[in-house]
Design a protein around this motif. Structure first.
Motif, PDB file in Angstrom:
ATOM      1  N   GLY A 119       0.842  -1.339   0.035  1.00 17.34           N
ATOM      2  CA  GLY A 119       0.107  -0.203   0.216  1.00 17.34           C
ATOM      3  C   GLY A 119       1.149   1.129  -0.030  1.00 17.34           C
ATOM      4  N   VAL A 120       1.636   1.634  -0.154  1.00 21.50           N
ATOM      5  CA  VAL A 120       2.894   2.172  -0.435  1.00 21.50           C
ATOM      6  C   VAL A 120       2.909   2.784  -2.205  1.00 21.50           C
ATOM      7  CG1 VAL A 120       3.773   1.675   1.332  1.00 21.50           C
ATOM      8  CG2 VAL A 120       4.920   0.845  -0.860  1.00 21.50           C
ATOM      9  N   GLU A 121       3.282   4.035  -1.776  1.00 24.23           N
ATOM     10  CA  GLU A 121       3.873   4.231  -3.743  1.00 24.23           C
ATOM     11  C   GLU A 121       5.384   4.145  -4.561  1.00 24.23           C
ATOM     12  OE1 GLU A 121       3.445   9.151  -3.910  1.00 24.23           O
ATOM     13  OE2 GLU A 121       1.365   8.723  -3.131  1.00 24.23           O
ATOM     14  N   ALA A 122       5.536   3.920  -3.543  1.00 23.59           N
ATOM     15  CA  ALA A 122       6.800   3.636  -4.003  1.00 23.59           C
ATOM     16  C   ALA A 122       7.732   2.539  -2.671  1.00 23.59           C
ATOM     17  CB  ALA A 122       8.583   4.789  -4.410  1.00 23.59           C
ATOM     18  N   ILE A 123       8.851   1.447  -3.130  1.00 21.69           N
ATOM     19  CA  ILE A 123       9.180   0.806  -1.838  1.00 21.69           C
ATOM     20  C   ILE A 123      10.990   1.594  -1.787  1.00 21.69           C
ATOM     21  CG2 ILE A 123      10.481  -1.065  -1.550  1.00 21.69           C
ATOM     22  CD1 ILE A 123       8.757  -2.122  -3.453  1.00 21.69           C
ATOM     23  N   ASP A 124      10.747   1.840  -0.079  1.00 20.67           N
ATOM     24  CA  ASP A 124      12.413   2.276   0.096  1.00 20.67           C
ATOM     25  C   ASP A 124      13.683   2.326   0.124  1.00 20.67           C
ATOM     26  OD1 ASP A 124      10.726   4.807   1.080  1.00 20.67           O
ATOM     27  OD2 ASP A 124      10.067   3.550   2.304  1.00 20.67           O
ATOM     28  N   VAL A 125      13.188   0.777  -0.517  1.00 24.46           N
ATOM     29  CA  VAL A 125      14.524  -0.437  -0.597  1.00 24.46           C
ATOM     30  C   VAL A 125      13.659  -2.154  -0.922  1.00 24.46           C
ATOM     31  CG1 VAL A 125      16.629  -1.337   0.347  1.00 24.46           C
ATOM     32  CG2 VAL A 125      16.231   0.979   1.044  1.00 24.46           C
ATOM     33  N   LEU A 126      14.457  -2.076  -2.490  1.00 32.08           N
ATOM     34  CA  LEU A 126      14.177  -2.855  -3.319  1.00 32.08           C
ATOM     35  C   LEU A 126      15.948  -4.065  -3.764  1.00 32.08           C
ATOM     36  CD1 LEU A 126      13.997  -4.414  -6.145  1.00 32.08           C
ATOM     37  CD2 LEU A 126      11.911  -5.111  -4.580  1.00 32.08           C
ATOM     38  N   LEU A 127      15.373  -4.813  -2.645  1.00 35.10           N
ATOM     39  CA  LEU A 127      16.773  -6.571  -3.242  1.00 35.10           C
ATOM     40  C   LEU A 127      16.232  -7.489  -3.725  1.00 35.10           C
ATOM     41  CD1 LEU A 127      17.468  -6.107   0.694  1.00 35.10           C
ATOM     42  CD2 LEU A 127      18.525  -4.531  -0.887  1.00 35.10           C
ATOM     43  N   TYR A 128      17.402  -7.889  -4.655  1.00 34.42           N
ATOM     44  CA  TYR A 128      17.676  -9.333  -5.091  1.00 34.42           C
ATOM     45  C   TYR A 128      17.032 -10.222  -4.388  1.00 34.42           C
ATOM     46  CZ  TYR A 128      17.617  -7.246 -10.247  1.00 34.42           C
ATOM     47  OH  TYR A 128      17.346  -6.772 -11.479  1.00 34.42           O
ATOM     48  N   HIS A 129      16.144 -10.541  -3.812  1.00 38.00           N
ATOM     49  CA  HIS A 129      16.560 -12.232  -2.373  1.00 38.00           C
ATOM     50  C   HIS A 129      17.855 -12.847  -3.463  1.00 38.00           C
ATOM     51  CE1 HIS A 129      13.876 -13.716   0.813  1.00 38.00           C
ATOM     52  NE2 HIS A 129      15.239 -13.774   1.398  1.00 38.00           N
ATOM     53  N   CYS A 130      17.818 -13.169  -4.384  1.00 35.43           N
ATOM     54  CA  CYS A 130      18.832 -14.016  -4.703  1.00 35.43           C
ATOM     55  C   CYS A 130      19.421 -13.971  -5.910  1.00 35.43           C
ATOM     56  CB  CYS A 130      18.700 -15.768  -4.678  1.00 35.43           C
ATOM     57  SG  CYS A 130      17.113 -15.730  -6.373  1.00 35.43           S
ATOM     58  N   ASP A 131      20.510 -14.860  -6.907  1.00 30.53           N
ATOM     59  CA  ASP A 131      21.053 -13.908  -8.035  1.00 30.53           C
ATOM     60  C   ASP A 131      20.033 -15.043  -8.728  1.00 30.53           C
ATOM     61  OD1 ASP A 131      22.941 -12.265  -9.498  1.00 30.53           O
ATOM     62  OD2 ASP A 131      24.822 -13.980  -8.727  1.00 30.53           O
ATOM     63  N   ASP A 132      20.995 -14.856  -9.394  1.00 28.04           N
ATOM     64  CA  ASP A 132      20.716 -15.807 -11.008  1.00 28.04           C
ATOM     65  C   ASP A 132      21.418 -15.524 -11.847  1.00 28.04           C
ATOM     66  OD1 ASP A 132      19.252 -16.140 -13.509  1.00 28.04           O
ATOM     67  OD2 ASP A 132      17.351 -15.106 -13.560  1.00 28.04           O
ATOM     68  N   PRO A 133      22.608 -16.740 -11.818  1.00 28.55           N
ATOM     69  CA  PRO A 133      23.923 -16.063 -12.350  1.00 28.55           C
ATOM     70  C   PRO A 133      23.928 -16.958 -13.815  1.00 28.55           C
ATOM     71  CG  PRO A 133      23.285 -17.684 -10.368  1.00 28.55           C
ATOM     72  CD  PRO A 133      22.624 -17.743 -10.307  1.00 28.55           C
ATOM     73  N   ASP A 134      22.931 -16.933 -14.159  1.00 30.39           N
ATOM     74  CA  ASP A 134      23.005 -16.963 -15.585  1.00 30.39           C
ATOM     75  C   ASP A 134      23.095 -15.981 -16.665  1.00 30.39           C
ATOM     76  OD1 ASP A 134      22.901 -19.979 -15.643  1.00 30.39           O
ATOM     77  OD2 ASP A 134      21.156 -20.150 -15.499  1.00 30.39           O
ATOM     78  N   ARG A 135      22.340 -15.298 -15.740  1.00 32.42           N
ATOM     79  CA  ARG A 135      21.935 -13.788 -16.601  1.00 32.42           C
ATOM     80  C   ARG A 135      23.024 -12.684 -15.968  1.00 32.42           C
ATOM     81  NH1 ARG A 135      17.046 -13.382 -18.191  1.00 32.42           N
ATOM     82  NH2 ARG A 135      14.974 -15.006 -17.118  1.00 32.42           N
ATOM     83  N   PRO A 136      23.441 -11.739 -17.087  1.00 28.83           N
ATOM     84  CA  PRO A 136      24.980 -11.388 -16.696  1.00 28.83           C
ATOM     85  C   PRO A 136      24.222 -10.012 -15.556  1.00 28.83           C
ATOM     86  CG  PRO A 136      23.993 -11.279 -19.312  1.00 28.83           C
ATOM     87  CD  PRO A 136      23.655 -12.365 -18.473  1.00 28.83           C
ATOM     88  N   VAL A 137      25.531  -9.943 -15.088  1.00 30.18           N
ATOM     89  CA  VAL A 137      24.652  -8.589 -13.971  1.00 30.18           C
ATOM     90  C   VAL A 137      24.519  -7.190 -14.518  1.00 30.18           C
ATOM     91  CG1 VAL A 137      26.230  -7.196 -12.183  1.00 30.18           C
ATOM     92  CG2 VAL A 137      26.740  -9.441 -12.403  1.00 30.18           C
ATOM     93  N   ALA A 138      25.060  -7.380 -15.819  1.00 26.56           N
ATOM     94  CA  ALA A 138      24.469  -6.265 -16.138  1.00 26.56           C
ATOM     95  C   ALA A 138      23.780  -5.223 -16.729  1.00 26.56           C
ATOM     96  CB  ALA A 138      25.262  -5.376 -17.518  1.00 26.56           C
ATOM     97  N   GLU A 139      22.561  -6.609 -17.060  1.00 25.87           N
ATOM     98  CA  GLU A 139      20.931  -7.127 -17.391  1.00 25.87           C
ATOM     99  C   GLU A 139      20.055  -6.537 -16.110  1.00 25.87           C
ATOM    100  OE1 GLU A 139      18.028 -10.428 -18.085  1.00 25.87           O
ATOM    101  OE2 GLU A 139      20.191 -10.842 -18.954  1.00 25.87           O
ATOM    102  N   LEU A 140      20.877  -7.506 -15.081  1.00 23.85           N
ATOM    103  CA  LEU A 140      20.099  -7.332 -13.632  1.00 23.85           C
ATOM    104  C   LEU A 140      20.335  -6.050 -12.713  1.00 23.85           C
ATOM    105  CD1 LEU A 140      21.205 -10.800 -12.390  1.00 23.85           C
ATOM    106  CD2 LEU A 140      18.879  -9.920 -12.862  1.00 23.85           C
ATOM    107  N   ALA A 141      21.446  -5.127 -13.383  1.00 22.48           N
ATOM    108  CA  ALA A 141      21.847  -3.894 -12.706  1.00 22.48           C
ATOM    109  C   ALA A 141      20.639  -2.618 -13.455  1.00 22.48           C
ATOM    110  CB  ALA A 141      23.101  -3.115 -13.359  1.00 22.48           C
ATOM    111  N   ASP A 142      20.351  -3.626 -14.720  1.00 21.59           N
ATOM    112  CA  ASP A 142      19.723  -2.123 -16.026  1.00 21.59           C
ATOM    113  C   ASP A 142      18.158  -2.417 -15.498  1.00 21.59           C
ATOM    114  OD1 ASP A 142      21.913  -1.496 -17.774  1.00 21.59           O
ATOM    115  OD2 ASP A 142      21.104  -3.059 -19.003  1.00 21.59           O
TER     116      ASP A 142
END
Length: 310
Positions: free
Chosen positions: A114-137
């Motif tokens: 019920g918020v307009e924006a999440i203050d801190v959003l975290l990836y709960h895990c990695d997805d090692p098959d995806r490039p870090v640049a893609e996940l950062a984007d």
């Protein structure tokens, strides 16, 4: 005029935010798996005590945790910021971190909370098959869309965390890191895929000046107990020879300081300035015991002795 929690959250993990924050504790807990009245009492108590941030996940309590926190946030807008994590399904299993899936889960989290924006959003895990640049984007796109304010990751290997920090740094973002961090160092094989902030991770945190949310900062009650306790029917990952010795040293220093062993252990964590300890207090009394750690100022010699015994 005093700053509101959400005003402080704009610079929460910056040096200025550390100076103005009431305290650096983050509140976790069994939201969604306990009576709503218990959740409301604990969140209200934490906010009244100067807390700024409550921590949950899109997967916790079978997917019910965010909504449980959201029920209180809707009735108390602006009193607490929220950090949540995406990347696990409701059984706790990892899911692919495709852009579409992440955005879908974030939109669901916004509705649950019920918020307009999440203050801190975290990836709960990695997805090692995806490039870090893609996940950062994807993370940057969430900020640009106004869905989240700060981004980061939990349970990434040190080398991938370093790559992400560099990728996000080029985009003028500093990620928040989230790992287990406490005076008690767990047996890695018993953490079931979660990661402790070991020397390699801490090296990345220092190099890139990352804020660190230290979950299980009380080591699942290790310092308050006299013996091991199973977790979900499995061995206690904190019941090691080194950690039992650290618990004894905490007891010794607690007597000297007129405090509790678990409070001394939390004071050790607070001694690390970029660390924001997450406490899974289940009662308001446990919150108060945790906050007592702010009143203990440990010397460098005490900090070293608690960990190493010398």
């Amino acid at each position: 005029m005093p700053h509101s929690p959400l005003q402080l959250l704009d610079g929460l993990f910056d040096e200025e935010g550390m100076e103005t924050a009431a305290h650096r504790f983050v509140l976790g807990g069994p939201f969604g798996a306990e009576p709503a009245e218990t959740t409301a009492e604990r969140l209200a108590h934490f906010a009244h005590a100067g807390g700024l941030l409550v921590e949950t996940s899109h997967s916790y309590a079978g997917g019910k945790a965010e909504a449980a926190v959201g029920d209180w946030l809707r009735k108390n807008p602006g009193r607490l910021g929220v950090a949540t994590k995406v990347g696990h399904d409701t059984t706790g299993g990892d899911i692919p971190l495709s852009r579409d899936t992440v955005f879908e889960h974030v939109r669901s989290a916004l509705e649950n909370l019920g918020v307009e924006a999440i203050d801190v959003l975290l990836y709960h895990c990695d997805d090692p098959d995806r490039p870090v640049a893609e996940l950062a984007d994807t993370l940057v796109s969430l900020v640009e869309a106004g869905h989240v304010r700060r981004v980061g990751v939990s349970n990434w290997r040190a080398e991938r965390l370093s790559q992400l920090a560099a990728e996000l740094g080029e985009r003028h973002h500093t990620p928040v890191a989230s790992y287990q961090f406490s005076l008690a160092e767990p047996e890695p094989a018993l953490l079931e895929g979660s990661l402790h902030a070991d020397s390699a991770v801490l090296g990345v945190v220092r190099e890139h000046r990352l804020p660190l949310i230290g979950w299980s900062s009380q080591a699942r009650g290790h310092f308050a107990r006299t013996g091991p306790k199973e977790h979900h029917g499995k061995p206690d990952p904190y019941d090691t020879e080194d950690n039992r010795a650290r618990r004894l040293r905490c007891r010794e220093l607690a007597v000297e300081l007129g405090s509790l062993p678990e409070t001394v252990a939390l004071a050790w964590t607070l001694h690390h300035p970029a660390v924001w300890p997450s406490v899974g207090a289940r009662t308001t009394a446990q919150i108060d015991n945790s906050l007592q750690a702010r009143r203990l100022t440990l010397t460098e010699e005490q900090v070293r002795w608690l960990r190493d015994g010398r």
